[in-house]
Structure formats: C-alpha cells, structure tokens
Enzyme design. Structure first.
Site, PDB file in Angstrom:
ATOM      1  N   CYS A  69     -51.301  17.054  11.417  1.00 25.87           N
ATOM      2  CA  CYS A  69     -50.980  18.239  10.625  1.00 25.87           C
ATOM      3  C   CYS A  69     -50.941  19.490  11.502  1.00 25.87           C
ATOM      4  CB  CYS A  69     -52.015  18.444   9.525  1.00 25.87           C
ATOM      5  SG  CYS A  69     -51.861  20.060   8.733  1.00 25.87           S
ATOM      6  N   ILE A  70     -49.853  20.232  11.410  1.00 25.75           N
ATOM      7  CA  ILE A  70     -49.680  21.399  12.293  1.00 25.75           C
ATOM      8  C   ILE A  70     -50.707  22.494  12.018  1.00 25.75           C
ATOM      9  CG2 ILE A  70     -47.891  22.455  10.812  1.00 25.75           C
ATOM     10  CD1 ILE A  70     -46.569  23.366  13.490  1.00 25.75           C
TER      11      ILE A  70
END
Lengths: 130, 127
Positions: free
Chosen positions: A78-79
């Site tokens: 997840c960024i």
C-alpha cells in the site's frame, strides 16, 4: 479456489507475516490460485530488501520474493502505508525527493484500490493480522 | 450473496473496527480503506466492536497526543454513501456509553445480530 490475502503485520515482530506466507505456499501447493497479496499497516515492511536477518533465521522478505518469482504472484504494498513507514520504489523515491529506494524484487507499490479490487475478484479474502 | 448493481455485481464489504482510535494506527488506516473503497460502489457496512466503539465517541481531543483527531471524518461517510454503521450493544454498555455519545447515527445491535450481519457478508476486513 481463488484467494486474495491481506497481510497487516510486519516481519519478525508478528506471527501473521509468517502464517500468511505459509498459507499462500500451502494453497499454491494444493493448486489454488492466489489473485493478489496486499500488504497494509506494518505489513508493508515485508517488502523491504534492506532486511538482514541472522544467518540461522528465515529470510521472510527473500522468501516472498522467491515465491513471487516462482508463481508470478502479485505482491502489492500500500502506497499510503509505505510512505509513512519509509518504503519506496525508484519512482516514489524520485517523486518524494528521497536519495534511496528499498523495495524488494517481486513487490510493487500501489493504492488501496488494489485491496478492494482483490476483495471483489477473489472468492475469499483472508486477513492475517492481530 | 451478491446483488446486481449498475456497474455489475456488487459484493458486501464489512469493515470491522475493534480497536481504540488512538494508541495504534489501525483505526485511522481502516478509515482510509473505507474512503477509498467507497469509490468502488460496493455494498459497504462498518461494524464497531470492543474498544472500536471509542472511535465514534464525541469530544475527542488529541492535542496532547500530537496526532490528528479523525473522528469528524465519520460524519463525512454519508457523502460517500456509507450509511450502514453497526455498533455492538454489549461493547457500548460495558464502557458506560450510549448512542447519544456517538458522533454519527448508528444502529446498535446485540452480539447475536452482529454475528448474523457478519454471516451475510462476502468480504470482511478486520482492523
């Protein structure tokens, strides 16, 4: 069956990261499909190639990378969670003015939409966490 | 367990919030998933169990903690068409709380009904 996996805890600090790996390995061995493995919360730390565990211990990150290469797994970090915790690929490092990247082979950085899509596409989404 | 919607088949997503809003990042990052997920036009519900009920309490003051008070975001969920919020009755009572202490309208349900709600889902994300 088509599975998606969510890993919510970091390597070496929590069993969830090991159990997720063992589950994926066992599912693949039984002929199931793993649509995606999504790493969230401290789980993003499963994707740093700068980890150096003691030689007599398992190498959790390398294990994921190797399994991904062997089975063409989609390992997504997840960024937003990654940015908070200092996990970068080359383009993210450049975009944020950082002088290094640390993402391990076989992992890619993307958005939370990839988690929702993994839930939509798979027959079962299995969460590994606390 | 699925129903047809304009964009195809919508799945039932339930976000289960079990932890206090501060102390760990789980509650905040759970809400981030809910907000992103809202764009996918699925059938979304939120459940609050155990210390998770504290996420919805009024009057949160996080100044001393130097972290963001994200409780106002729950009031914005309606704009994202996220309106099904279930709060465990037993969890509220054990903490001396009532529906009047919460920042948004919710449906208070007993543990047995909560189990039925969970049973009816396609995807459960637990934080």
């Amino acid at each position: 069956m088509k599975f998606s996996i969510l890993v919510n805890e970091g390597p070496y600090t929590h069993q969830a990261s090991d159990t997720a790996f063992q589950f994926v390995k066992a599912a693949l061995a039984k002929g199931h499909e793993i649509y995606r493995v999504f790493f969230y919360h401290d789980g993003v730390n499963n994707g740093t190639r700068l980890t150096v565990p003691p030689q007599d211990d398992r190498n959790i990150v390398k294990r994921w990378s190797e399994l991904a290469a062997e089975h063409k797994l989609d390992l997504v970090v997840c960024i937003a969670a990654a940015q908070r915790r200092g996990l970068m690929d080359k383009s993210e490092a450049k975009r944020n003015g950082k002088d290094a990247d640390n993402i391990a082979p076989g992992f890619r950085i993307s958005g939370l939409g990839q988690l929702i899509e993994a839930g939509i596409q798979a027959e079962r989404l299995v969460v590994f966490g606390d | 367990m699925t129903e047809e919607s304009a964009g195809g088949v919508a799945k039932r997503f339930l976000y289960v919030n079990r932890r206090a809003p501060y102390g760990t990042i789980y509650a905040l990052e759970s809400l981030e998933v809910v907000l992103i997920g809202a764009a996918f036009e699925q059938d979304v519900s939120l459940a609050f169990l155990g210390d998770g009920v504290y996420q919805l309490t009024k009057g949160q003051d996080t100044k001393g903690l130097e972290v963001k008070n994200f409780s106002p975001t729950f009031r914005a969920l309606e704009d994202y068409d996220v309106t099904k919020l279930y709060v465990e009755k037993e969890a509220l009572e054990a903490r001396g709380l009532t529906e009047a202490d919460l920042v948004v309208p919710v449906e208070v349900v007993g543990a047995e009904r909560m189990a039925e709600i969970m049973e009816a889902q396609d995807v459960i994300l637990s934080f």
